[in-house]
Motif scaffolding. Sequence first.
Motif: not given
Length: 229
Positions: A99-104
């Motif tokens: 998966a993609s992981v969130p970055a602010d």
Amino acid sequence: MTEFVLVAGAKLGAWAWEDVVPELRSAGHGAHALTLSGLAERRGTPAGLQTHVQDIVDEVERLDLRDVVLVGHSYSGIPVGQAAERIGDRLKRVVYVDASVPADGKSFLWGWDSDGVRAAIAENGGFWRPFSAEDLQGQGLTDEQVARIVCGATAHPGASLTEPAALTRSPAELPTTYVKCLLDGPEPGDDVAELLKSERWRLVELDTGHWPMFSRPRELARILHESAV
């Protein structure tokens, strides 16, 4: 009892977990597959990224779940990672499945060559088109599995892909398992590799393609079960 909330990636709905849910329940867990707004049986509902984050939070709160493992596949790692910090002490673990992981402040389309996706969204009335059989080749899927995905996939609301994530802390601070599907690339991306330096993160490799809920459901369920121990 661990409660799994399962969120499939772009263009897919809760139906994508049909082979995984029974395996988790037979191991004594709760398993709740979730369709995000605008997809599958919820298509037609306007949705941006924060809509999807709220979908996940609302499901956890509606069912009053505790000891929650949030599972995000592909795109859905972005909303799952944000929901994980919003459900507070209900969270037991996050599992990112290839998966993609969130970055602010960054969207799903940030950090890779996504110009083609952006153009496709603009040309398709604000939606990312459903899968074709060609999109799914080389990922360890049988012809039957490819047909199943193509038949069930729906166009994905483009706003959820372009809207930036909003985080108050680093994903490195949360207990996390990252499942890397090796046919989709032998190494995690640079952002995930950096997060894996955290003592709270661990890496599990799975020798299959990007859609393991179809190609390796039992093995994926075993990994999820072990993540909860």
